[in-house]
Design a protein around this motif. Structure first.
Motif, PDB file in Angstrom:
ATOM      1  N   LEU A 122       0.830  -1.206   0.000  1.00  0.00           N
ATOM      2  CA  LEU A 122       0.000   0.000   0.000  1.00  0.00           C
ATOM      3  C   LEU A 122       0.867   1.260   0.000  1.00  0.00           C
ATOM      4  O   LEU A 122       0.621   2.197  -0.772  1.00  0.00           O
ATOM      5  CB  LEU A 122      -0.917  -0.019   1.216  1.00  0.00           C
ATOM      6  CG  LEU A 122      -1.948   1.085   1.322  1.00  0.00           C
ATOM      7  CD1 LEU A 122      -3.018   0.898   0.257  1.00  0.00           C
ATOM      8  CD2 LEU A 122      -2.566   1.093   2.704  1.00  0.00           C
ATOM      9  N   VAL A 123       1.891   1.283   0.833  1.00  0.00           N
ATOM     10  CA  VAL A 123       2.799   2.438   0.883  1.00  0.00           C
ATOM     11  C   VAL A 123       3.587   2.552  -0.416  1.00  0.00           C
ATOM     12  O   VAL A 123       3.760   3.650  -0.957  1.00  0.00           O
ATOM     13  CB  VAL A 123       3.736   2.328   2.109  1.00  0.00           C
ATOM     14  CG1 VAL A 123       4.846   3.366   2.052  1.00  0.00           C
ATOM     15  CG2 VAL A 123       2.941   2.455   3.387  1.00  0.00           C
ATOM     16  N   LEU A 124       4.049   1.452  -0.952  1.00  0.00           N
ATOM     17  CA  LEU A 124       4.792   1.465  -2.209  1.00  0.00           C
ATOM     18  C   LEU A 124       3.927   1.991  -3.347  1.00  0.00           C
ATOM     19  O   LEU A 124       4.380   2.803  -4.161  1.00  0.00           O
ATOM     20  CB  LEU A 124       5.303   0.059  -2.532  1.00  0.00           C
ATOM     21  CG  LEU A 124       6.128  -0.081  -3.803  1.00  0.00           C
ATOM     22  CD1 LEU A 124       7.437   0.687  -3.669  1.00  0.00           C
ATOM     23  CD2 LEU A 124       6.392  -1.549  -4.099  1.00  0.00           C
ATOM     24  N   ARG A 125       2.691   1.555  -3.399  1.00  0.00           N
ATOM     25  CA  ARG A 125       1.764   2.020  -4.444  1.00  0.00           C
ATOM     26  C   ARG A 125       1.528   3.524  -4.325  1.00  0.00           C
ATOM     27  O   ARG A 125       1.545   4.246  -5.322  1.00  0.00           O
ATOM     28  CB  ARG A 125       0.451   1.254  -4.324  1.00  0.00           C
ATOM     29  CG  ARG A 125      -0.571   1.635  -5.340  1.00  0.00           C
ATOM     30  CD  ARG A 125      -1.805   0.753  -5.191  1.00  0.00           C
ATOM     31  NE  ARG A 125      -2.892   1.312  -5.952  1.00  0.00           N
ATOM     32  CZ  ARG A 125      -4.132   1.412  -5.531  1.00  0.00           C
ATOM     33  NH1 ARG A 125      -4.449   0.953  -4.350  1.00  0.00           N
ATOM     34  NH2 ARG A 125      -5.062   1.945  -6.281  1.00  0.00           N
ATOM     35  N   ALA A 126       1.314   4.013  -3.106  1.00  0.00           N
ATOM     36  CA  ALA A 126       1.106   5.441  -2.900  1.00  0.00           C
ATOM     37  C   ALA A 126       2.370   6.231  -3.241  1.00  0.00           C
ATOM     38  O   ALA A 126       2.294   7.323  -3.814  1.00  0.00           O
ATOM     39  CB  ALA A 126       0.686   5.706  -1.462  1.00  0.00           C
ATOM     40  N   TRP A 127       3.522   5.684  -2.910  1.00  0.00           N
ATOM     41  CA  TRP A 127       4.778   6.366  -3.190  1.00  0.00           C
ATOM     42  C   TRP A 127       5.036   6.451  -4.697  1.00  0.00           C
ATOM     43  O   TRP A 127       5.501   7.474  -5.197  1.00  0.00           O
ATOM     44  CB  TRP A 127       5.917   5.632  -2.495  1.00  0.00           C
ATOM     45  CG  TRP A 127       7.254   6.261  -2.717  1.00  0.00           C
ATOM     46  CD1 TRP A 127       7.689   7.462  -2.253  1.00  0.00           C
ATOM     47  CD2 TRP A 127       8.340   5.713  -3.471  1.00  0.00           C
ATOM     48  NE1 TRP A 127       8.966   7.701  -2.656  1.00  0.00           N
ATOM     49  CE2 TRP A 127       9.399   6.651  -3.411  1.00  0.00           C
ATOM     50  CE3 TRP A 127       8.507   4.536  -4.179  1.00  0.00           C
ATOM     51  CZ2 TRP A 127      10.619   6.420  -4.047  1.00  0.00           C
ATOM     52  CZ3 TRP A 127       9.716   4.299  -4.803  1.00  0.00           C
ATOM     53  CH2 TRP A 127      10.757   5.246  -4.731  1.00  0.00           C
ATOM     54  N   LEU A 128       4.714   5.384  -5.417  1.00  0.00           N
ATOM     55  CA  LEU A 128       4.932   5.388  -6.857  1.00  0.00           C
ATOM     56  C   LEU A 128       3.952   6.295  -7.585  1.00  0.00           C
ATOM     57  O   LEU A 128       4.239   6.762  -8.690  1.00  0.00           O
ATOM     58  CB  LEU A 128       4.833   3.959  -7.408  1.00  0.00           C
ATOM     59  CG  LEU A 128       5.963   3.019  -6.990  1.00  0.00           C
ATOM     60  CD1 LEU A 128       5.696   1.614  -7.489  1.00  0.00           C
ATOM     61  CD2 LEU A 128       7.312   3.536  -7.528  1.00  0.00           C
ATOM     62  N   ARG A 129       2.799   6.566  -6.996  1.00  0.00           N
ATOM     63  CA  ARG A 129       1.799   7.419  -7.630  1.00  0.00           C
ATOM     64  C   ARG A 129       1.997   8.901  -7.331  1.00  0.00           C
ATOM     65  O   ARG A 129       1.305   9.727  -7.907  1.00  0.00           O
ATOM     66  CB  ARG A 129       0.397   7.005  -7.174  1.00  0.00           C
ATOM     67  CG  ARG A 129      -0.049   5.712  -7.759  1.00  0.00           C
ATOM     68  CD  ARG A 129      -1.446   5.391  -7.294  1.00  0.00           C
ATOM     69  NE  ARG A 129      -2.006   4.351  -8.135  1.00  0.00           N
ATOM     70  CZ  ARG A 129      -3.282   4.268  -8.427  1.00  0.00           C
ATOM     71  NH1 ARG A 129      -4.130   5.124  -7.925  1.00  0.00           N
ATOM     72  NH2 ARG A 129      -3.720   3.299  -9.201  1.00  0.00           N
ATOM     73  N   THR A 130       2.911   9.239  -6.427  1.00  0.00           N
ATOM     74  CA  THR A 130       3.110  10.642  -6.115  1.00  0.00           C
ATOM     75  C   THR A 130       3.801  11.336  -7.294  1.00  0.00           C
ATOM     76  O   THR A 130       4.644  10.750  -7.977  1.00  0.00           O
ATOM     77  CB  THR A 130       3.967  10.830  -4.848  1.00  0.00           C
ATOM     78  OG1 THR A 130       5.193  10.138  -5.021  1.00  0.00           O
ATOM     79  CG2 THR A 130       3.251  10.322  -3.635  1.00  0.00           C
ATOM     80  N   LYS A 131       3.402  12.572  -7.499  1.00  0.00           N
ATOM     81  CA  LYS A 131       3.986  13.347  -8.609  1.00  0.00           C
ATOM     82  C   LYS A 131       5.132  14.202  -8.090  1.00  0.00           C
ATOM     83  O   LYS A 131       5.155  14.607  -6.927  1.00  0.00           O
ATOM     84  CB  LYS A 131       2.906  14.228  -9.234  1.00  0.00           C
ATOM     85  CG  LYS A 131       1.810  13.411  -9.865  1.00  0.00           C
ATOM     86  CD  LYS A 131       0.746  14.304 -10.443  1.00  0.00           C
ATOM     87  CE  LYS A 131      -0.372  13.444 -11.026  1.00  0.00           C
ATOM     88  NZ  LYS A 131      -1.485  14.229 -11.503  1.00  0.00           N
ATOM     89  N   ASP A 132       6.042  14.493  -8.966  1.00  0.00           N
ATOM     90  CA  ASP A 132       7.173  15.351  -8.605  1.00  0.00           C
ATOM     91  C   ASP A 132       6.673  16.772  -8.409  1.00  0.00           C
ATOM     92  O   ASP A 132       6.096  17.364  -9.331  1.00  0.00           O
ATOM     93  CB  ASP A 132       8.222  15.290  -9.720  1.00  0.00           C
ATOM     94  CG  ASP A 132       9.524  15.934  -9.329  1.00  0.00           C
ATOM     95  OD1 ASP A 132       9.658  16.364  -8.175  1.00  0.00           O
ATOM     96  OD2 ASP A 132      10.406  16.029 -10.207  1.00  0.00           O
ATOM     97  N   PRO A 133       6.871  17.353  -7.224  1.00  0.00           N
ATOM     98  CA  PRO A 133       6.352  18.708  -6.985  1.00  0.00           C
ATOM     99  C   PRO A 133       7.069  19.787  -7.804  1.00  0.00           C
ATOM    100  O   PRO A 133       6.585  20.896  -7.934  1.00  0.00           O
ATOM    101  CB  PRO A 133       6.571  18.915  -5.491  1.00  0.00           C
ATOM    102  CG  PRO A 133       7.639  17.976  -5.120  1.00  0.00           C
ATOM    103  CD  PRO A 133       7.525  16.801  -6.069  1.00  0.00           C
ATOM    104  N   ARG A 134       8.223  19.477  -8.353  1.00  0.00           N
ATOM    105  CA  ARG A 134       8.972  20.461  -9.137  1.00  0.00           C
ATOM    106  C   ARG A 134       8.462  20.595 -10.558  1.00  0.00           C
ATOM    107  O   ARG A 134       8.859  21.480 -11.273  1.00  0.00           O
ATOM    108  CB  ARG A 134      10.447  20.087  -9.152  1.00  0.00           C
ATOM    109  CG  ARG A 134      11.096  20.194  -7.771  1.00  0.00           C
ATOM    110  CD  ARG A 134      12.476  19.657  -7.786  1.00  0.00           C
ATOM    111  NE  ARG A 134      12.391  18.193  -7.895  1.00  0.00           N
ATOM    112  CZ  ARG A 134      13.424  17.374  -7.816  1.00  0.00           C
ATOM    113  NH1 ARG A 134      14.615  17.856  -7.650  1.00  0.00           N
ATOM    114  NH2 ARG A 134      13.264  16.073  -7.899  1.00  0.00           N
ATOM    115  N   LYS A 135       7.577  19.699 -10.962  1.00  0.00           N
ATOM    116  CA  LYS A 135       7.085  19.742 -12.351  1.00  0.00           C
ATOM    117  C   LYS A 135       5.701  20.299 -12.417  1.00  0.00           C
ATOM    118  O   LYS A 135       4.913  20.248 -11.581  1.00  0.00           O
ATOM    119  CB  LYS A 135       7.099  18.338 -12.947  1.00  0.00           C
ATOM    120  CG  LYS A 135       8.505  17.836 -13.165  1.00  0.00           C
ATOM    121  CD  LYS A 135       8.484  16.488 -13.834  1.00  0.00           C
ATOM    122  CE  LYS A 135       9.900  16.006 -14.063  1.00  0.00           C
ATOM    123  NZ  LYS A 135       9.948  14.715 -14.673  1.00  0.00           N
TER     124      LYS A 135
END
Length: 47
Positions: A34-47
């Motif tokens: 669950l944490v891995l899935r959420a981490w992979l779905r986060t977007k780069d805030p710099r873009k």
């Protein structure tokens, strides 16, 4: 407790201990996924 006595499923205590360990590992694995899935779905805030 040795490995040979840990995997001896002839007593209810050993079965319960093994089931408890398996349950904890399944819950931890699910939380990790669950944490891995959420981490992979986060977007780069710099873009």
């Amino acid at each position: 407790m040795t490995w040979s006595t840990f995997f001896n499923l002839s007593t209810i205590e050993h079965r319960h201990l093994l089931a408890a360990y398996a349950t904890v590992l399944i819950i931890q694995g699910g939380y990790f996924l669950l944490v891995l899935r959420a981490w992979l779905r986060t977007k780069d805030p710099r873009k």
